[in-house]
Enzyme design. Structure first.
Site, PDB file in Angstrom:
ATOM      1  N   ARG A  18      -4.050  -2.480  51.578  1.00  0.00           N
ATOM      2  CA  ARG A  18      -3.272  -1.652  52.500  1.00  0.00           C
ATOM      3  C   ARG A  18      -2.347  -0.640  51.824  1.00  0.00           C
ATOM      4  NH1 ARG A  18      -2.842  -2.836  57.986  1.00  0.00           N
ATOM      5  NH2 ARG A  18      -4.907  -3.524  58.602  1.00  0.00           N
ATOM      6  N   HIS A  43      -4.372 -13.059  36.766  1.00  0.00           N
ATOM      7  CA  HIS A  43      -5.478 -12.604  35.915  1.00  0.00           C
ATOM      8  C   HIS A  43      -5.666 -11.107  36.162  1.00  0.00           C
ATOM      9  CE1 HIS A  43      -9.661 -13.682  34.102  1.00  0.00           C
ATOM     10  NE2 HIS A  43      -9.338 -12.443  33.820  1.00  0.00           N
ATOM     11  N   ARG A  45      -7.102  -7.651  35.702  1.00  0.00           N
ATOM     12  CA  ARG A  45      -8.322  -7.125  35.079  1.00  0.00           C
ATOM     13  C   ARG A  45      -8.125  -5.643  34.787  1.00  0.00           C
ATOM     14  NH1 ARG A  45     -12.436 -10.956  35.385  1.00  0.00           N
ATOM     15  NH2 ARG A  45     -11.778 -12.746  36.614  1.00  0.00           N
ATOM     16  N   HIS A  50      -6.948  -6.528  41.606  1.00  0.00           N
ATOM     17  CA  HIS A  50      -6.049  -7.448  42.317  1.00  0.00           C
ATOM     18  C   HIS A  50      -4.666  -7.407  41.659  1.00  0.00           C
ATOM     19  CE1 HIS A  50      -8.684  -9.694  39.656  1.00  0.00           C
ATOM     20  NE2 HIS A  50      -9.573  -9.946  40.597  1.00  0.00           N
ATOM     21  N   GLU A  74      -3.877 -14.650  32.344  1.00  0.00           N
ATOM     22  CA  GLU A  74      -5.242 -14.790  31.846  1.00  0.00           C
ATOM     23  C   GLU A  74      -5.855 -13.417  31.640  1.00  0.00           C
ATOM     24  OE1 GLU A  74      -6.391 -18.574  34.705  1.00  0.00           O
ATOM     25  OE2 GLU A  74      -7.116 -16.577  35.191  1.00  0.00           O
ATOM     26  N   THR A 104     -15.858 -12.198  38.498  1.00  0.00           N
ATOM     27  CA  THR A 104     -14.927 -13.282  38.195  1.00  0.00           C
ATOM     28  C   THR A 104     -15.356 -13.877  36.860  1.00  0.00           C
ATOM     29  OG1 THR A 104     -13.912 -15.333  39.019  1.00  0.00           O
ATOM     30  CG2 THR A 104     -16.266 -15.039  39.461  1.00  0.00           C
ATOM     31  N   HIS A 195     -11.165 -23.038  37.763  1.00  0.00           N
ATOM     32  CA  HIS A 195     -12.226 -22.268  38.422  1.00  0.00           C
ATOM     33  C   HIS A 195     -12.952 -23.137  39.436  1.00  0.00           C
ATOM     34  CE1 HIS A 195     -14.542 -18.660  39.060  1.00  0.00           C
ATOM     35  NE2 HIS A 195     -13.793 -18.074  38.161  1.00  0.00           N
ATOM     36  N   ASP A 196     -12.852 -22.725  40.688  1.00  0.00           N
ATOM     37  CA  ASP A 196     -13.551 -23.376  41.803  1.00  0.00           C
ATOM     38  C   ASP A 196     -13.066 -24.789  42.088  1.00  0.00           C
ATOM     39  OD1 ASP A 196     -15.522 -21.249  42.513  1.00  0.00           O
ATOM     40  OD2 ASP A 196     -16.077 -21.548  40.422  1.00  0.00           O
ATOM     41  N   GLY A 217      -6.758 -20.836  42.484  1.00  0.00           N
ATOM     42  CA  GLY A 217      -6.418 -19.690  43.313  1.00  0.00           C
ATOM     43  C   GLY A 217      -7.285 -19.555  44.551  1.00  0.00           C
TER      44      GLY A 217
HETATM   45  N1  PXP Z   1      -9.289 -19.727  35.221  1.00  0.00           N
HETATM   46  C1  PXP Z   1      -9.770 -18.482  34.981  1.00  0.00           C
HETATM   47  C2  PXP Z   1      -9.951 -18.063  33.554  1.00  0.00           C
HETATM   48  C3  PXP Z   1     -10.071 -17.600  36.035  1.00  0.00           C
HETATM   49  O1  PXP Z   1     -10.560 -16.376  35.766  1.00  0.00           O
HETATM   50  C4  PXP Z   1      -9.834 -18.026  37.354  1.00  0.00           C
HETATM   51  C5  PXP Z   1     -10.098 -17.060  38.481  1.00  0.00           C
HETATM   52  O2  PXP Z   1      -9.287 -15.932  38.340  1.00  0.00           O
HETATM   53  C6  PXP Z   1      -9.336 -19.320  37.561  1.00  0.00           C
HETATM   54  C7  PXP Z   1      -9.076 -20.148  36.479  1.00  0.00           C
HETATM   55  C8  PXP Z   1      -9.064 -19.837  38.940  1.00  0.00           C
HETATM   56  O3  PXP Z   1     -10.257 -19.965  39.637  1.00  0.00           O
HETATM   57  P1  PXP Z   1     -10.242 -20.096  41.235  1.00  0.00           P
HETATM   58  O4  PXP Z   1      -9.689 -18.804  41.762  1.00  0.00           O
HETATM   59  O5  PXP Z   1     -11.672 -20.336  41.585  1.00  0.00           O
HETATM   60  O6  PXP Z   1      -9.355 -21.264  41.557  1.00  0.00           O
END
Ligand code: PXP
Length: 243
Positions: A18, A43, A45, A50, A74, A104, A195-196, A217
């Site tokens: 927005r 994180h 980029r 984002h 990160e 990602t 991650h996930d 996240g």
């Molecule tokens: N670790 C790293 C290095 C990532 O790039 C991410 C996603 O930005 C995460 C952890 C967190 O992953 P998620 O968003 O799936 O919880």
């Protein structure tokens, strides 16, 4: 106890759609910390789609108001990225082998190829008292090389665990994570993971002993929308406190 670091990238994505500072990352980071999480992760980029690099100083400042909590940044260790992490004095920097346009993070470092290249970049952060963690696949063969880089921690890339969760592959994949975590701990490295991960798959993952921090996240934000932020964070904190 495992520390929970909330990754606020998805809130930044919503904000950027927005062009105004709404939702405010500072506001939500403060709310998460007030609810008792132990850290905030971002994180940024290269295309800043984002979290933006300009977000870092304010978020770092907010985390510093919560003693014992940590700001984790990160990303791929370009010169510019490293300088931004140093400028905001993050507590921890998790180095990730991302391409500039990657959707990602989808793999860990191959330290046979990049271990030596990483060493001076790791040292540059550590000279400024920033702890370094390396994003790794669940591969025990990488661990000796990870220790040789001088990094203090690894972050296990948990996508394959999440993918296998509740399937016939779960026990086998979890064993790979377990062996990698044990090898890391034996080599003096701390173990983070991310991650996930989500409310369903996290408890069984944390049966792996000694995971120091999880950064979460994507699923956490979806769960907050569905169930409410306070309820979700309390559930995560209960899980993290139990291991
Ligand atoms: N670790 C790293 C290095 C990532 O790039 C991410 C996603 O930005 C995460 C952890 C967190 O992953 P998620 O968003 O799936 O919880």
């Amino acid at each position: 106890m495992t520390a929970l670091s909330v990754n606020v990238n998805k809130l930044a994505l919503l904000r950027n759609s927005r062009g105004h500072n709404y939702p405010s990352l500072e506001h939500f980071a403060t709310r998460f910390l007030e609810l008792g999480v132990q850290g905030i992760t971002v994180h940024p980029r290269p295309d800043e789609r984002h979290v933006k690099f300009a977000d870092l100083p304010a978020l770092a400042g907010i985390v510093k108001n919560f003693p014992g909590c940590e700001f984790n940044v990160e990303g791929f260790p370009s010169d510019d990225f490293l300088q931004r992490v140093i400028d905001c004095q993050a507590h921890q920097c998790t180095l990730v082998p991302d391409a500039a346009d990657q959707l990602t993070s989808d793999h860990g470092w191959n330290l046979h190829q990049h271990g030596q290249w990483l060493q001076p970049r790791i040292a540059r952060l550590q000279e400024k008292n920033i702890r370094v963690s390396l994003f790794l696949d669940p591969d025990p063969q990488q661990i000796k090389l990870a220790a040789a880089t001088g990094a203090e921690r690894i972050e296990l890339y948990t996508e394959s665990y999440a993918e296998a969760f509740a399937s016939s592959q779960q026990a086998h994949i979890t064993e790979q994570f377990c062996l990698t975590a044990q090898a890391a701990q034996a080599a003096g490295l701390g173990v983070n993971a991310g991650h996930d991960l989500n409310l369903q798959n996290l408890p069984q993952f944390l049966a792996i002993k000694g995971v120091l921090e999880v950064s979460i996240g994507h699923a956490l934000m979806v769960e907050c929308i569905e169930q409410g932020m306070e309820h979700v964070i309390r559930q995560y904190l209960r899980i993290c406190a139990a291991y």
